[in-house]
Enzyme design. Structure first.
Site, PDB file in Angstrom:
ATOM      1  N   CYS A 179     -15.242  21.018   6.804  1.00 35.14           N
ATOM      2  CA  CYS A 179     -14.827  20.691   8.174  1.00 35.14           C
ATOM      3  C   CYS A 179     -14.286  19.264   8.217  1.00 35.14           C
ATOM      4  CB  CYS A 179     -16.000  20.851   9.131  1.00 35.14           C
ATOM      5  SG  CYS A 179     -15.645  20.315  10.832  1.00 35.14           S
ATOM      6  N   ASP A 191      15.000 -15.758   1.602  1.00 36.30           N
ATOM      7  CA  ASP A 191      15.533 -15.469   0.268  1.00 36.30           C
ATOM      8  C   ASP A 191      16.664 -16.405  -0.118  1.00 36.30           C
ATOM      9  OD1 ASP A 191      14.671 -13.716  -1.733  1.00 36.30           O
ATOM     10  OD2 ASP A 191      16.481 -12.496  -1.565  1.00 36.30           O
ATOM     11  N   ASP A 221      16.275   1.438   1.874  1.00 39.82           N
ATOM     12  CA  ASP A 221      15.424   2.099   2.860  1.00 39.82           C
ATOM     13  C   ASP A 221      15.411   3.614   2.675  1.00 39.82           C
ATOM     14  OD1 ASP A 221      18.069   2.245   3.506  1.00 39.82           O
ATOM     15  OD2 ASP A 221      17.884   1.444   5.529  1.00 39.82           O
TER      16      ASP A 221
END
Length: 985
Positions: free
Chosen positions: A9, A304, A683
Site C-alpha cells: 500500500c 560565465d 535543455d
C-alpha cells in the site's frame, strides 16, 4: 511455478491483500493505485471517495469479498513521506568569505557523518541475504520491513489524520468530453481524407509538368508526416489545479519549523554589456523576495564571463535587497521585480489598507531610482576596459581580467551570517559563482555553467530541488515555488516527477505579436498535450528540478498490479521479455546500484573517512561524480541538507574545487548526469534523457504567470534566436541521442512522447520541402503549367474535404485550448518565415558542424531597447537570413504579374486556370507578409543590400527558368515546331 506476491500500500506500507478468488485487491480500476482496505475505509469515512492518484471515484462495492493479508508488525510509514530532519538541515549558514583558489587543491576531507546507520544497514543487508537463502517463500511485507533501518522502526508514528494532512495537493482536470471527443474524431477523419488525397495525387500525375508534380507530391507527403508528428502528441491534453493552502496546512504548522523543501535558484549570465545588469538585478531581487521561508531559499548567480561589472552589480543588488525584500513581504506586492512593479499602469492602491503604504511606496520608488543610477554608473564605467585590467576596491587586480584564463571565484552575500534587512530579519542566501577557465579545456557554454552550479550548490546548501532561470526572466508570481511543491512534495504524485515546467510569458511584445514571440500555440497547446502523456519537454528556463533526477538516478519503482483479467493466469503464463541492448543493461544496473545507496544511506550520520569510503565504494562514485568526497556524500542525501558540524572553510575550498576546469574529466558529467552536452539546445537533450530513464514531468499553469521574461522583437534577432534552436535540433538528430533510436530498448519512453521528441529534432528539415513548395507558385505562373491536373467532381470534393478538415482541426483545437485565432495565424505565418530562412540555414550549418567540424559561434542577443515604445521592432539589421524569404517574395510577385499579363494576351479561357495559380502565390505572400512589414521598418525602408541581392537572385532565376523551361514535355515542343512549319507553308 513462482508465487505472485502482493503489492504494498502506498499510504501505510502494509500489504494490499487479496480477494477470495486469489486476485489482488484493486480499489481504482482506472490507474490501479495501490491502497489497502484499511486506508480505503478511512478515505470513505472522511468523505473522500476519489482515487488519490487519478481523481476518479471509487466503486462502493469495492469492499465485497476481500481477504486482508497484512503483516503482524506495526504500520510503517513510507520513506518517501519522511520529510523531517533531512529537509530542515542547516544549509551551510556560516559561510561569509570570498575564495579565489586555483584547481590544484589539497582536499580537506573529514566531515563527521553517518556511522551508526551504515552498520545497521550492513547488518540488515547480510541478514536479508541469509534469510532469502534459508526461506525463499518469505512474504513481501517481511522483505520490505527488512530494508528499513532499525532507527526508522523506533521513530515510526501513526499517519497524521488532522485536517489537510492527507488531502491531495493537486488534481488533474481532464478536457470536457464534448470538446475532446469531437477533436479526436476530426483528427481521424483528416487522416482518412489524407490517405484518399495522396491516393489521388499519386495516381493522377501531370504529364505536361511531371517534374513540378513530383516535387509537389514529395513536399506534401513530408508536410503530412510533419503534421502527424505534431498532432498526435496532443491527443490527450489535460489541465491541473493546485491547492497551496493544503500545502501550507501539511508542511507549515503554527509553532513548528517549516517542513517545506529547500530550493536552490540558478541564474545564468555571460556578457553584462549585452545582458544588462539591471535586468539581472531585477531577477535576483524577485527571487530574494519570494513568498517562501528565507532559510529554504538560496540564489546562485553564474557569471560565465568573469566580468567585474557583474560582481559589482551583485554587490549593489544585495545592498538594495535589504530594503526591497521587507517592503514586498509587508505589503504583498506583485510582481516583486521593482522595474516591472513600478512600471505597471494599474491602481496600485487596490486592496491596500495600511495608511503607511503610499508613503513607503513613494520612498521605495525613490530608493530604486537611486539604485538604477548607481547601476548605470557601473555600466558606463565598464564601457572602456583599462589597459592594465580592472582593479577591485582594495587595490588588488580582478582575477577575471582574462576571461579565458582565470581561477574559480565564489562570494557569498546575505544569508544567516550576512547582512540582514532593515528590519533585522534574515535574508535568503545570495552566492556569486564564476567557474575556473583555462586554455585547452572544453567549457560547454551554458550547460557547463549549469553543471558547475549544481556542484557548488550541492556542497554549500544541497537543496533537494533546483529552479533555473535565465537572467532576463523574473519571478512574476511570488507563490510559484509553492505551486511546484504541490507536485514535487506530494508523496503520491511527486515520487517519479523529475521536473515541473512553467510556461514562458513575455513583456515588451507588440500587441499584434508580429513574429509570434509569445509562442502561445506551443505553450498552451503542445505542452498541455504532452502533460497528458509523460510530461512537457524542458524549455531551458522556469523549471523546478528534482536534484536526484539531475544526478542520473532512475525514479523509484512502483509496485506492479496486474489487471483482473490476467491475474488468475499470472502464475502459469509469463510474457517473453524483449532482448535489451547490453549498454542499456549496464546503465540500468549502475543506476540501480546508486538508487539502492540513496535509499539505504540517505540518512547516515557520524562516520569517519576510512570506513565510509570502504562502505560506499568511493572509487565507482568518483568515476561518476568526480574527485570530491564532500560532493559524493551530498548525492547520497535524497532529502538534501548539509550536516551542522561541517567546517565552513572546508566547504568553501571544496566548492572552489568542484568548479575547477578539469573536474569533469573522465566523469559522467554532461554524458549521463547534469545538463547533457552535445547540443547548443541542452535543455531538450537534458529533459529527453530524464524521460528515457522513466521519469515524468508536470506542466504547471497558474492563473498568474509564474515567470516573465523578455523576447527579441526585432526581426533579425528573432531569426537568429530561431536559428540557434533549429541548429540545436539538427545537432541532436546527428548525435547518438537521436530520439529515432536512442532508448528504444529500455521501454521507458512512451510512444507518443517519443513522437514529440522526434518532432523537435526533424522540424528544421521541413525547410527544404517548404522552400521548394513556396517556389512552385512562381514557377507555375511563369511557365503556364500547374501541379494539379484538371479536377473532376470527385476530386473537387476530396480537395474541399481536406481543406474543411484542416480548418475544423484548428477550430476544435482553439476550442479546448482557449488560444485565439490571431495567435494561431501568427504562429502559422512565422512557421513559414522561419522555415524558409533560419531553419534552412540551420540544416546546412548543422551538417557542416557535425560532419565537417566547422563550429558556429553564437553571440548573446542584446536585450537593450530603443527609447521609443517597441523601438527595436522597427530596426532593420543586415543578416543573410533575410535573403531567402525576400527572394521568395519577389519571385512570387513577379510570377503574379507575369500570370496576369499572359492571361490578358490569351483571352477569356486562360482566366480559369490562372485563379488557382494566383491563389497559390498569394498563399505564400500572405504568410510572408509580417516579414515584408519587418523589412520596411518604421520609415518603410529596406536595407539596399537586401533589395539588390534579392532582385538579382529573382531576376536570374526567372530568366534562366524561362530560357530552359525544363518542365515542358518533349511532345509539346515537337507539336509546337510542327505548327510553326505549317504556318510557314
Amino acid at each position: 511455478m513462482m508465487e505472485s506476491r502482493s503489492p504494498i500500500c502506498n499510504t501505510c506500507g502494509e500489504e494490499i491483500g487479496v480477494k477470495s478468488n486469489g486476485e489482488f485487491f484493486v480499489a481504482c480500476h482506472e490507474c490501479s493505485f495501490p491502497i489497502c482496505k484499511a486506508c480505503l475505509e478511512y478515505e470513505f469515512k472522511e468523505g473522500r471517495r476519489i482515487c488519490l492518484r487519478c481523481g476518479n471515484p471509487y466503486d462502493e462495492n469495492v469492499f465485497d469479498d476481500v481477504e486482508t493479508k497484512t503483516s503482524k508488525t506495526q504500520s510503517i510509514v513510507p520513506t518517501q513521506t519522511n520529510n523531517t530532519s533531512q529537509d530542515s538541515g542547516i544549509h551551510a549558514r556560516h559561510i561569509s568569505t570570498v575564495s579565489t583558489i586555483d584547481s590544484e587543491l589539497n582536499d580537506e576531507y573529514g566531515n563527521p557523518i553517518w556511522k551508526n546507520r551504515v552498520e545497521s544497514w550492513k547488518d540488515k543487508k547480510d541478514k536479508k541475504s541469509k534469510k532469502k537463502k534459508k526461506d525463499p517463500k518469505a512474504t513481501k511485507a517481511e522483505q520490505h520491513e527488512a530494508q528499513i533501518p532499525t532507527q526508522q522502526h523506533m521513530e515510526d508514528t501513526p499517519p497524521n489524520t488532522e485536517s489537510g494532512a492527507t488531502d491531495v495537493l493537486s488534481v488533474v482536470i481532464p478536457i470536457p468530453r464534448t470538446k475532446i471527443t469531437s477533436y479526436r474524431i476530426v483528427i481521424i477523419m483528416r487522416l482518412i481524407i489524407l490517405a484518399l488525397f495522396f491516393n489521388y495525387r499519386i495516381t493522377h500525375p501531370v504529364d505536361s509538368a511531371y517534374g513540378l508534380w513530383l516535387t509537389s507530391v514529395i513536399c506534401e507527403i513530408w508536410f503530412a508526416v510533419s503534421w502527424v508528428l505534431d498532432q498526435f502528441p496532443k491527443w490527450s491534453p489535460i489541465n491541473r489545479e493546485t491547492y497551496i493552502d493544503r500545502l501550507s496546512a501539511r508542511f507549515e504548522r503554527e509553532g513548528e519549523q517549516s517542513q517545506l523543501a529547500a530550493v536552490d535558484f540558478f541564474v545564468s549570465t555571460v556578457d553584462p554589456l549585452k545582458e544588462p545588469p539591471l535586468i539581472t538585478a531585477n531577477t535576483v531581487l524577485s527571487i530574494l523576495a519570494l513568498d517562501y521561508p528565507v532559510d529554504k531559499v538560496s540564489c546562485y548567480v553564474s557569471d560565465d564571463g568573469a566580468a567585474m561589472l557583474s560582481f559589482e552589480s551583485l554587490v549593489e543588488t544585495a545592498d538594495f535587497a535589504r530594503k526591497w525584500v521587507p517592503f514586498c513581504k509587508k505589503y504583498s506586492i506583485e510582481p516583486r521585480a521593482p522595474e516591472f512593479y513600478f512600471s505597471l499602469k494599474i491602481d496600485y492602491l487596490r486592496d491596500k489598507v495600511q495608511p503607511s503604504f503610499v508613503k513607503e511606496r513613494r520612498a521605495m520608488k525613490r530608493d530604486y531610482e537611486e539604485f538604477k543610477i548607481r547601476m548605470n554608473a557601473l555600466v558606463a564605467k565598464a564601457q572602456k576596459t583599462p589597459e592594465e585590467g580592472w582593479t577591485m576596491q582594495d587595490g588588488t587586480s580582478w582575477p577575471g581580467n582574462n576571461t579565458r584564463d582565470h581561477p574559480g571565484m565564489i562570494q557569498v552575500f546575505l544569508g544567516y551570517s550576512g547582512a540582514r534587512d532593515i528590519e533585522g530579519n534574515e535574508l535568503p542566501r545570495l552566492v556569486y559563482v564564476s567557474r575556473e577557465k583555462r586554455p585547452g579545456y572544453q567549457h560547454h557554454k551554458k550547460a557547463g555553467a549549469e553543471n558547475a552550479l549544481v556542484r557548488v550548490s550541492a556542497v554549500l546548501t544541497n537543496a533537494p530541488f533546483i529552479l533555473n532561470l535565465d537572467c532576463d526572466h523574473y519571478v512574476n508570481n511570488s507563490k510559484a515555488v509553492r505551486e511546484a511543491m504541490c507536485f514535487l512534495m506530494d508523496p503520491v504524485v511527486g515520487q517519479d516527477v523529475c521536473f515541473v515546467q512553467f510556461p514562458q510569458r513575455f513583456d515588451g511584445i507588440d500587441k499584434s505579436d508580429r513574429y509570434a514571440n509569445r509562442n502561445i500555440v506551443f505553450f498552451d497547446v503542445n505542452m498541455r498535450g504532452l502533460d497528458g502523456i509523460q510530461g512537457p519537454v524542458y524549455v531551458g528556463t522556469g523549471t523546478v528540478f528534482r536534484r536526484q533526477a539531475l544526478y542520473g538516478y532512475s525514479p523509484p519503482s512502483k509496485p506492479r498490479i496486474l489487471p483482473q483479467s490476467s491475474s488468475s493466469s499470472c502464475c502459469c503464463l509469463t510474457k517473453k521479455k524483449q532482448p535489451q541492448d547490453p549498454s542499456e543493461i549496464y546503465k540500468d544496473a549502475k543506476r540501480e546500484e546508486l538508487d539502492a545507496a540513496i535509499f539505504n544511506l540517505g540518512d547516515l550520520d557520524n562516520y569517519d573517512e576510512y570506513d565510509r569510503s570502504m562502505l560506499i565504494s568511493q572509487t565507482s562514485f568518483e568515476k561518476t561524480f568526480g574527485l570530491s568526497t564532500v560532493f559524493i556524500e551530498s548525492t547520497l542525501m535524497e532529502n538534501g541538507g548539509v550536516p551542522d558540524s561541517v567546517n565552513p572553510s572546508t566547504l568553501i575550498k571544496e566548492a572552489i574545487h568542484v568548479i575547477s576546469c578539469g573536474y569533469e574529466e573522465k566523469t559522467e558529467w554532461g554524458k549521463e548526469i547534469g545538463w547533457i552536452y552535445g547540443s547548443i539546445t541542452e535543455d531538450i537533450l537534458t529533459g529527453f534523457k530524464m524521460h528515457c530513464r522513466g521519469w515524468r514531468s508536470i506542466y504547471c499553469m497558474p492563473l498568474r504567470p509564474a515567470f516573465k521574461g523578455s523576447a527579441p522583437i526585432n526581426l533579425s534577432d528573432r531569426l537568429h534566436q530561431v536559428l540557434r534552436w533549429a541548429l540545436g535540433s539538427v545537432e541532436i538528430f546527428l548525435s547518438r541521442h537521436c530520439p529515432l533510436w536512442y532508448g528504444c530498448s529500455g521501454g521507458r519512453l512512451k510512444l507518443l512522447q517519443r513522437l514529440a521528441y522526434i518532432n523537435t529534432i526533424v522540424y528544421p528539415f521541413t525547410s527544404l520541402p517548404l522552400v521548394a513548395y513556396c517556389t512552385l507558385p512562381a514557377i507555375c505562373l511563369l511557365t503556364g503549367k500547374f501541379i494539379i491536373p484538371t479536377l473532376s467532381n470527385l476530386a473537387s470534393m476530396l480537395f474541399l474535404g481536406l481543406f474543411i478538415s484542416i480548418i475544423l482541426t484548428s477550430v476544435l483545437e482553439l476550442r479546448w485550448s482557449g488560444v485565439s485565432i490571431e495567435d494561431l495565424w501568427r504562429n502559422e505565418q512565422f512557421w513559414v518565415i522561419g522555415g524558409v530562412s533560419a531553419h534552412l540555414f540551420a540544416v546546412f550549418q548543422g551538417f557542416l558542424k557535425m560532419l565537417a567540424g566547422l563550429d558556429t559561434n553564437f553571440t548573446v542577443t542584446s536585450k537593450t531597447a530603443d527609447d521609443l515604445e517597441f523601438g527595436e521592432l522597427y530596426i532593420v539589421k543586415w543578416t543573410t537570413l533575410l535573403i531567402p524569404p525576400t527572394s521568395l517574395l519577389i519571385i512570387n510577385l513577379v510570377g503574379v504579374v507575369a500570370g496576369f499579363s499572359d492571361a490578358l494576351n490569351k483571352g477569356y479561357e486562360a482566366w480559369g486556370p490562372l485563379f488557382g495559380k494566383v491563389f497559390f502565390a498569394f498563399w505564400v505572400i500572405l504568410h510572408l507578409y509580417p516579414f515584408l512589414k519587418g523589412l520596411m521598418g518604421r520609415q518603410n525602408r529596406t536595407p539596399t543590400i537586401v533589395i539588390l541581392w534579392s532582385i538579382l537572385l529573382a531576376s536570374v532565376f526567372s530568366l534562366v527558368w524561362v530560357r530552359i523551361n525544363p518542365f515542358v514535355s518533349k511532345t509539346d515542343t515537337t507539336s509546337l515546331s510542327l505548327n510553326c512549319l505549317l504556318i510557314d507553308c
